[in-house]
Design an enzyme around this catalytic site. Structure first.
Site, PDB file in Angstrom:
ATOM      1  N   HIS A 237       0.815  -1.211   0.000  1.00 43.23           N
ATOM      2  CA  HIS A 237       0.000   0.000   0.000  1.00 43.23           C
ATOM      3  C   HIS A 237       0.852   1.267   0.000  1.00 43.23           C
ATOM      4  O   HIS A 237       0.337   2.373   0.081  1.00 43.23           O
ATOM      5  CB  HIS A 237      -0.911  -0.037   1.243  1.00 43.23           C
TER       6      HIS A 237
ATOM      7  N   LYS B 189       3.141   4.308  -1.377  1.00 43.58           N
ATOM      8  CA  LYS B 189       3.228   5.124  -2.594  1.00 43.58           C
ATOM      9  C   LYS B 189       4.480   5.977  -2.458  1.00 43.58           C
ATOM     10  O   LYS B 189       4.484   6.983  -1.747  1.00 43.58           O
ATOM     11  CB  LYS B 189       2.008   6.012  -2.779  1.00 43.58           C
TER      12      LYS B 189
ATOM     13  N   ASP C  96      15.887  11.263  -9.368  1.00 42.80           N
ATOM     14  CA  ASP C  96      17.305  11.659  -9.372  1.00 42.80           C
ATOM     15  C   ASP C  96      17.957  11.566  -8.000  1.00 42.80           C
ATOM     16  O   ASP C  96      19.001  12.198  -7.770  1.00 42.80           O
ATOM     17  CB  ASP C  96      17.462  13.092  -9.918  1.00 42.80           C
TER      18      ASP C  96
ATOM     19  N   HIS D 101      -9.985  10.759   1.810  1.00 44.22           N
ATOM     20  CA  HIS D 101      -9.105   9.592   1.762  1.00 44.22           C
ATOM     21  C   HIS D 101      -7.789   9.859   2.499  1.00 44.22           C
ATOM     22  O   HIS D 101      -6.856   9.063   2.442  1.00 44.22           O
ATOM     23  CB  HIS D 101      -8.816   9.242   0.291  1.00 44.22           C
TER      24      HIS D 101
ATOM     25  N   LYS E  74      -4.873  10.481   5.450  1.00 44.39           N
ATOM     26  CA  LYS E  74      -4.448   9.700   6.609  1.00 44.39           C
ATOM     27  C   LYS E  74      -3.501  10.558   7.448  1.00 44.39           C
ATOM     28  O   LYS E  74      -2.417  10.927   6.996  1.00 44.39           O
ATOM     29  CB  LYS E  74      -3.693   8.425   6.180  1.00 44.39           C
TER      30      LYS E  74
ATOM     31  N   ASP F  59      -1.141  16.462  20.484  1.00 45.37           N
ATOM     32  CA  ASP F  59      -0.763  17.623  21.305  1.00 45.37           C
ATOM     33  C   ASP F  59      -0.165  18.779  20.517  1.00 45.37           C
ATOM     34  O   ASP F  59       0.633  19.555  21.075  1.00 45.37           O
ATOM     35  CB  ASP F  59       0.253  17.193  22.379  1.00 45.37           C
TER      36      ASP F  59
END
Length: 399
Positions: free
Chosen positions: A146, A148, A153, A317, A319, A324
């Site tokens: 999962h 990405k 370079d 979507h 995450k 704090d």
């Protein structure tokens, strides 16, 4: 033996096989995973919450590549936008730039043989990650890559929640606009992203590349951060001390709120000791049953005094976790059991108050685009929803 008895015996046999496959496959996975995380490093970051802006920047940087392009995605579609992505990679490979593309076998199942042949003919090196393997067919079908990650370079990195497909640039009517968080990275942690890419590449391609040639030392940036790749249950172990350390507030943004027992209990305990907990989830869903699977946990959080917001301006979507106003987590992992225990994920933890303040403005905008979810909304009698919740609860580990 009559037909009903044969059917029952076959069903029991399948259940036993699935249980053994899952149990022993997980044990092997845990035994093979080696804990990896960077020390605290320093880099520079841009945050992209919109796909069109992200991919305009991303495609520009791909076109400017002068040495190599290394890319790992969970999902690459077979649509016009994906073809645009492929054309850039093929053009760079024809220029003599080294291009490697690694995509998840199931997440990117729409990438078919003709497209792969075209990429390879142009000089792009292509491989599928996390193919289904013997002897644990069921378990290996559930463990998805999962992550990405893109490295250009050896100097520029990208990491976050966006994949490659039309929905990610707001061309899916049901899920538009698509809200996500993706990072553009420069600084001294880029060699670690290269290393992570090649760990997966070397496992699933026919090559065994020495990563040292691709990890020149990079200058420091300004923002203190740490990259942590996880799989096989390590993410739960990473999250627990963060939640336990909270003294004032916890903010969680996730498309799928399906936590483990340990995490939900820790969140409830935190709420009871006076920690302000805010959870942002989607109002609409992109997968069957994931919303119903979250309801039992959201009820528990609402009863404990947490605030829950449902994002209404498209599909959420993203995450993230903020503790704090001092620690911020942005990455590929959802706050669900699949990311906790099955998927290969990678998150970036920020230990920079100024960056956390900057990111708080992003998530504050998302909260303004949301509506509070009330306990009475979830407790209204609804037989169909209750049935779906029961099925979702039984399958929650795999959703």
């Amino acid at each position: 033996m009559n037909l009903p008895s044969i059917v029952i015996a076959l069903i029991l046999l399948i259940i036993v096989w699935l249980y053994l496959d899952l149990t022993f496959g997980r044990k092997k996975h845990i035994s093979l995973f080696q804990k990896r995380e960077t020390p605290i490093l320093y880099g520079n970051f841009d945050i992209f919450p919109h796909g069109k802006e992200l991919f305009a920047d991303y495609f520009h940087e791909l076109k400017m590549a002068r040495s190599h392009i290394h890319i790992l995605f969970y999902i690459v579609r077979d649509d016009q936008f994906s073809q645009q992505f492929f054309e850039i990679l093929k053009a760079k490979a024809k220029e003599g730039i080294e291009v490697r593309l690694l995509v998840d076998r199931i997440g990117s199942h729409k990438v078919k043989k003709p497209a792969i042949n075209d990429l390879r003919a142009a000089g792009v090196e292509f491989a599928f990650s996390n193919r289904i393997r013997l002897p644990f067919l069921f378990y290996s079908s559930q463990v998805r890559n999962h992550r990405k990650i893109s490295i250009i370079d050896g100097k520029i990195g990208y990491l976050g929640g966006f994949n490659v497909g039309k929905e990610y640039i707001d061309e899916d009517p049901k899920l538009s606009p698509w809200r996500d968080y993706h990072l553009k990275i420069t600084g001294e942690s880029i060699p670690f992203l290269q290393q992570e890419f090649f760990i997966d590449w070397n496992e699933y391609s026919s090559e065994n590349v020495a990563v040292e040639a691709y990890t020149p030392k990079q200058p420091k940036g300004k923002i203190a951060h740490q990259f942590v790749p996880t799989e096989a249950g390590f993410l739960e172990k990473k999250y627990l001390p963060f939640l336990q350390s909270a003294k004032k507030s916890i903010v969680i943004g996730t498309p799928y709120f399906i936590p483990s027992n340990k995490l939900i209990n820790e969140l409830i305990t935190a709420a009871k000791r006076g920690i302000m907990i805010t959870i942002v989830v989607p109002y609409i869903t992109d997968h069957m049953l994931v919303q119903e699977a979250s309801y039992r946990y959201l009820r528990s959080m609402l009863k404990a005094g947490a605030q829950v917001f449902q994002y209404r301006n498209g599909f959420y979507h993203a995450k993230s976790i903020i503790i704090d106003d001092q620690l911020c987590d942005i990455g590929t992992a959802n706050f669900d059991k699949r990311s906790l225990f099955l998927n290969k994920e990678i998150n970036c933890y920020f230990y920079d108050a100024a960056f956390v303040d900057r990111f708080k403005e992003v998530i504050h905008k998302d909260i303004l685009d949301s509506k509070p979810l009330k306990l009475e909304d979830l407790n209204k009698p609804n037989l169909f929803r209750s049935l779906k919740e029961g099925v979702a609860g039984a399958l929650s580990f795999f959703l």
